[in-house]
Write an enzyme that holds these catalytic residues in place. Structure first.
Site, PDB file in Angstrom:
ATOM      1  N   HIS A  47     -11.376   7.736  -0.495  1.00  0.00           N
ATOM      2  CA  HIS A  47     -10.467   8.298   0.502  1.00  0.00           C
ATOM      3  C   HIS A  47      -9.299   9.037  -0.134  1.00  0.00           C
ATOM      4  CE1 HIS A  47      -8.569   4.549  -0.631  1.00  0.00           C
ATOM      5  NE2 HIS A  47      -7.483   4.865   0.023  1.00  0.00           N
ATOM      6  N   TYR A  81      -1.400  11.855   1.806  1.00  0.00           N
ATOM      7  CA  TYR A  81      -2.255  11.731   0.629  1.00  0.00           C
ATOM      8  C   TYR A  81      -2.253  12.999  -0.217  1.00  0.00           C
ATOM      9  CZ  TYR A  81      -4.033   7.128   1.796  1.00  0.00           C
ATOM     10  OH  TYR A  81      -4.127   5.781   2.023  1.00  0.00           O
ATOM     11  N   HIS A 134      -7.280  -6.825   0.716  1.00  0.00           N
ATOM     12  CA  HIS A 134      -6.191  -5.879   0.490  1.00  0.00           C
ATOM     13  C   HIS A 134      -4.973  -6.128   1.362  1.00  0.00           C
ATOM     14  CE1 HIS A 134      -4.122  -2.115  -0.246  1.00  0.00           C
ATOM     15  NE2 HIS A 134      -4.269  -1.735   1.013  1.00  0.00           N
ATOM     16  N   ASP A 136       0.841  -1.187   0.000  1.00  0.00           N
ATOM     17  CA  ASP A 136       0.000   0.000   0.000  1.00  0.00           C
ATOM     18  C   ASP A 136       0.891   1.256   0.000  1.00  0.00           C
ATOM     19  OD1 ASP A 136      -3.025   0.834   0.510  1.00  0.00           O
ATOM     20  OD2 ASP A 136      -1.832   2.000   1.928  1.00  0.00           O
ATOM     21  N   ARG A 137       0.720   2.171   0.959  1.00  0.00           N
ATOM     22  CA  ARG A 137       1.541   3.386   0.987  1.00  0.00           C
ATOM     23  C   ARG A 137       3.019   3.034   1.063  1.00  0.00           C
ATOM     24  NH1 ARG A 137      -1.575   6.766  -1.027  1.00  0.00           N
ATOM     25  NH2 ARG A 137      -0.393   8.531  -0.208  1.00  0.00           N
TER      26      ARG A 137
END
Length: 292
Positions: free
Chosen positions: A148, A210, A271, A103-104
Site C-alpha cells: 500500500h 502517502y 498492528h 502508525d501515521r
C-alpha cells in the site's frame, strides 16, 4: 463517542480539525493511524482521562477533519501536520504537552518532537519506524507486505480510481488482516472507519498523505539525520511481536539512533496496539509520563 470526552471542531491554520477531548491534568495528544479516526484511542483515552487532559483529533483529511489548504502532497507533509497539531493544542490552551502516535499518527508525533522540542515533553510511537528508515528497509519480498505504501503514493489519480471502485474491500483488508485479536475492532467501529475513509475526498487525502511520505517526509528525516539531530525528550517505542516473521530491520536499534532516552515494549498482538492491547498501552504511557 469516547466516554468522558466531548467533541468539537476547532479552526486551525485556515482549516478545521475535529477533536474529542476531556479530563484534567497534564495534556496528552493522541494521534491515530491508517485507515482509522480518533476512535482508535477509545479505550486508552477513556482510561487516561481519569488523570490527564487527553486530546484525540482526526488527522487532516481523515475522519471529520478537513484536508489542509491546497491540493499538493507537500501540504500533507508530516512537518506541516505536526505544526497543525501544535497549533491545535495551543487553541485548546496547551503550550507544552506529551504526544502519543500510532502508525501515521506516530510519524506526525515523531516530526512534532523533532521540530518542536520545546513543546513536546514526552513522545510515544507505536508500531512504526521513521519514514526514511522504513523506505530503506523495504526490499525484496518484504515489500509485498507494504504494497500500500507504493500504491497510495502513485500520482495521476490512479490509486484514487482503483480504491474508489471498492473502498470497503480495500480499507477492510487492512482492518481485517492487520489485527491478531478477534473483536478488537467491533463491527460498529469498523463500519465507522470504512464510512470515514471511503468517500472520494478521504481517499484522495489518504493518497496525498502517502505521497508526502514518499516524496517529502523522507527528505526531511534524512536532513535531520545528516545534521545529527535527535529527540531530546523521553521516548517510548512499542511494536507488535513479529513472531516467526524476520523483520528486515531492528526497531530497537533504529529508534535508539534517534532517541538517546529510549524505552521499548513489544506486545503480543497485531498492528492495532491501542485496540488490541489497550491496557498494556495505557500502562506504558503512564509509565513514560511518570504518573502511575
Amino acid at each position: 463517542m469516547i466516554p468522558g470526552l466531548v467533541e468539537r471542531t476547532v479552526a486551525v491554520d485556515g482549516s478545521s480539525v475535529h477533536v474529542a477531548h476531556g479530563g484534567a491534568g497534564h495534556p496528552v495528544l493522541l494521534l491515530h493511524g491508517f485507515p482509522q479516526t480518533h476512535l482508535a484511542w477509545r479505550h486508552v483515552a477513556a482510561s487516561l482521562a481519569a488523570d490527564f487532559h487527553v486530546v484525540c483529533p482526526d488527522l487532516p483529511g481523515y475522519g471529520a477533519s478537513a484536508p489542509p489548504p491546497g491540493d499538493d502532497p507537500a501540504a500533507y507533509a508530516k512537518r506541516v501536520t505536526a505544526a497543525t497539531m501544535v497549533a491545535l493544542m495551543r487553541e485548546l490552551g496547551h503550550e507544552r504537552f506529551s504526544v502519543v502516535g500510532h502508525d501515521r499518527g506516530a510519524l506526525v508525533a515523531f516530526r512534532a518532537a523533532l521540530d518542536h522540542p520545546g513543546v513536546i515533553e514526552h513522545l510515544a510511537v507505536l508500531d512504526v519506524i521513521p519514514t526514511v528508515d522504513n523506505w530503506a528497509a523495504l526490499h525484496g519480498a518484504g515489500g509485498v507486505f507494504a504494497f500500500h505504501l507504493y500504491l497510495l503514493a502513485q500520482g495521476s489519480g490512479l490509486p484514487e480510481r482503483m480504491i474508489g471502485a471498492a473502498p470497503d474491500v480495500f480499507f477492510g483488508h487492512f482492518l481485517d488482516t492487520w489485527t491478531a485479536e478477534p473483536g478488537a475492532i467491533p463491527a460498529d467501529v469498523r463500519a465507522a472507519y470504512l464510512a470515514a475513509a471511503g468517500t472520494p475526498a478521504a481517499i484522495h487525502a489518504i493518497c496525498q498523505d502517502y505521497r508526502a511520505s514518499a516524496f517529502v517526509d523522507a527528505g526531511h528525516d534524512q536532513a535531520d539525520r545528516d545534521a545529527g539531530r535527535t529527540l531530546t525528550m523521553p521516548v517510548l517505542a512499542m511494536w507488535q511481536d513479529p513472531g516467526e516473521v524476520v523483520l528486515p530491520f531492528d526497531p530497537r536499534q533504529l529508534w535508539a539512533s534517534w532517541a538517546p532516552d529510549l524505552r521499548t515494549r513489544v506486545l503480543p498482538c497485531g498492528h492495532f496496539l491501542p485496540e488490541e492491547r489497550p491496557g498494556e498501552v495505557t500502562a506504558a504511557i503512564r509509565d513514560l509520563l511518570g504518573r502511575q
